[in-house]
Design a protein around this motif. Structure first.
Motif, PDB file in Angstrom:
ATOM      1  N   PHE A  55       0.822  -1.211   0.000  1.00  0.00           N
ATOM      2  CA  PHE A  55       0.000   0.000   0.000  1.00  0.00           C
ATOM      3  C   PHE A  55       0.858   1.263   0.000  1.00  0.00           C
ATOM      4  O   PHE A  55       1.787   1.402   0.790  1.00  0.00           O
ATOM      5  CB  PHE A  55      -0.898  -0.005   1.246  1.00  0.00           C
ATOM      6  N   SER A  56       0.518   2.186  -0.890  1.00  0.00           N
ATOM      7  CA  SER A  56       1.244   3.455  -0.967  1.00  0.00           C
ATOM      8  C   SER A  56       0.552   4.519  -0.118  1.00  0.00           C
ATOM      9  O   SER A  56      -0.565   4.927  -0.414  1.00  0.00           O
ATOM     10  CB  SER A  56       1.307   3.947  -2.410  1.00  0.00           C
ATOM     11  N   LYS A  57       1.244   4.960   0.904  1.00  0.00           N
ATOM     12  CA  LYS A  57       0.703   6.018   1.750  1.00  0.00           C
ATOM     13  C   LYS A  57       1.036   7.395   1.173  1.00  0.00           C
ATOM     14  O   LYS A  57       0.733   8.408   1.779  1.00  0.00           O
ATOM     15  CB  LYS A  57       1.233   5.868   3.174  1.00  0.00           C
ATOM     16  N   ARG A  58       1.609   7.388  -0.030  1.00  0.00           N
ATOM     17  CA  ARG A  58       1.899   8.648  -0.727  1.00  0.00           C
ATOM     18  C   ARG A  58       0.840   8.954  -1.796  1.00  0.00           C
ATOM     19  O   ARG A  58       0.911   9.974  -2.456  1.00  0.00           O
ATOM     20  CB  ARG A  58       3.281   8.561  -1.375  1.00  0.00           C
ATOM     21  N   ALA A  59      -0.128   8.062  -1.943  1.00  0.00           N
ATOM     22  CA  ALA A  59      -1.183   8.259  -2.949  1.00  0.00           C
ATOM     23  C   ALA A  59      -2.025   9.483  -2.598  1.00  0.00           C
ATOM     24  O   ALA A  59      -2.289   9.754  -1.426  1.00  0.00           O
ATOM     25  CB  ALA A  59      -2.078   7.019  -3.013  1.00  0.00           C
ATOM     26  N   ARG A  60      -2.417  10.221  -3.622  1.00  0.00           N
ATOM     27  CA  ARG A  60      -3.252  11.413  -3.406  1.00  0.00           C
ATOM     28  C   ARG A  60      -4.546  11.085  -2.666  1.00  0.00           C
ATOM     29  O   ARG A  60      -4.981  11.833  -1.803  1.00  0.00           O
ATOM     30  CB  ARG A  60      -3.604  12.062  -4.741  1.00  0.00           C
ATOM     31  N   LEU A  61      -5.167   9.971  -3.042  1.00  0.00           N
ATOM     32  CA  LEU A  61      -6.426   9.590  -2.398  1.00  0.00           C
ATOM     33  C   LEU A  61      -6.236   9.308  -0.908  1.00  0.00           C
ATOM     34  O   LEU A  61      -7.148   9.519  -0.119  1.00  0.00           O
ATOM     35  CB  LEU A  61      -7.043   8.369  -3.088  1.00  0.00           C
ATOM     36  N   TYR A  62      -5.059   8.832  -0.541  1.00  0.00           N
ATOM     37  CA  TYR A  62      -4.761   8.569   0.875  1.00  0.00           C
ATOM     38  C   TYR A  62      -4.844   9.870   1.659  1.00  0.00           C
ATOM     39  O   TYR A  62      -5.435   9.930   2.740  1.00  0.00           O
ATOM     40  CB  TYR A  62      -3.366   7.945   1.000  1.00  0.00           C
ATOM     41  N   THR A  63      -4.287  10.921   1.091  1.00  0.00           N
ATOM     42  CA  THR A  63      -4.319  12.241   1.735  1.00  0.00           C
ATOM     43  C   THR A  63      -5.717  12.837   1.672  1.00  0.00           C
ATOM     44  O   THR A  63      -6.237  13.322   2.685  1.00  0.00           O
ATOM     45  CB  THR A  63      -3.323  13.195   1.042  1.00  0.00           C
ATOM     46  N   GLN A  64      -6.336  12.806   0.505  1.00  0.00           N
ATOM     47  CA  GLN A  64      -7.656  13.405   0.324  1.00  0.00           C
ATOM     48  C   GLN A  64      -8.704  12.801   1.251  1.00  0.00           C
ATOM     49  O   GLN A  64      -9.563  13.503   1.768  1.00  0.00           O
ATOM     50  CB  GLN A  64      -8.126  13.246  -1.131  1.00  0.00           C
ATOM     51  N   ARG A  65      -8.622  11.503   1.446  1.00  0.00           N
ATOM     52  CA  ARG A  65      -9.599  10.815   2.304  1.00  0.00           C
ATOM     53  C   ARG A  65      -9.202  10.829   3.781  1.00  0.00           C
ATOM     54  O   ARG A  65      -9.882  10.250   4.608  1.00  0.00           O
ATOM     55  CB  ARG A  65      -9.770   9.370   1.851  1.00  0.00           C
ATOM     56  N   LYS A  66      -8.069  11.456   4.072  1.00  0.00           N
ATOM     57  CA  LYS A  66      -7.556  11.539   5.453  1.00  0.00           C
ATOM     58  C   LYS A  66      -7.429  10.152   6.097  1.00  0.00           C
ATOM     59  O   LYS A  66      -7.751   9.956   7.256  1.00  0.00           O
ATOM     60  CB  LYS A  66      -8.446  12.455   6.293  1.00  0.00           C
ATOM     61  N   LEU A  67      -6.908   9.223   5.314  1.00  0.00           N
ATOM     62  CA  LEU A  67      -6.772   7.850   5.792  1.00  0.00           C
ATOM     63  C   LEU A  67      -5.687   7.699   6.853  1.00  0.00           C
ATOM     64  O   LEU A  67      -5.721   6.766   7.633  1.00  0.00           O
ATOM     65  CB  LEU A  67      -6.505   6.906   4.620  1.00  0.00           C
TER      66      LEU A  67
END
Length: 117
Positions: A55-67
């Motif tokens: 899993f990439s914690k650098r993905a934009r969606l990871y940040t956008q969804r505040k995961l």
């Protein structure tokens, strides 16, 4: 199985593919055009030890969804990896029972070593 999962629009993936000079028996799968299926993902998990390792914690969606503010389980990581290609840490190279995940210099060097054997 000899396969590399990559993103054709990713400069790092393209650079690594060129650097590794992959032999013809290594299949290339562009994860945007042909997303991972559940069977492939489960195989990657068996080789890597966890879905989180893929899993990439650098993905934009990871940040956008505040995961990062949430406690994610292995099942959550699996679901997210199947939901969107950008969650996969890339590239992922599988050479039979060995797996190389990501674009760090150490990982690329290890993959190069394995390919030269």
């Amino acid at each position: 199985m000899k396969i590399m999962f990559y993103l054709s629009s990713c400069d790092s993936c393209r650079r690594i593919i060129k650097e590794l000079s992959l032999p013809e028996e290594v299949n290339l799968q562009d994860i945007k055009k042909e997303p991972l299926n559940s069977s492939q993902l489960d195989t990657l998990r068996r080789l890597s030890g966890s879905y989180e390792a893929l899993f990439s914690k650098r993905a934009r969606l990871y940040t956008q969804r505040k995961l990062k503010d949430k406690k994610l389980s292995e099942a959550d990581y699996r679901d997210l990896l199947l939901e969107h290609y950008s969650f996969l840490k890339r590239p992922v190279l599988v050479l039979d029972k060995d797996i190389y995940i990501g674009n760090s210099a150490k990982t690329v060097a290890a993959a190069q070593e394995a390919l030269s054997r």
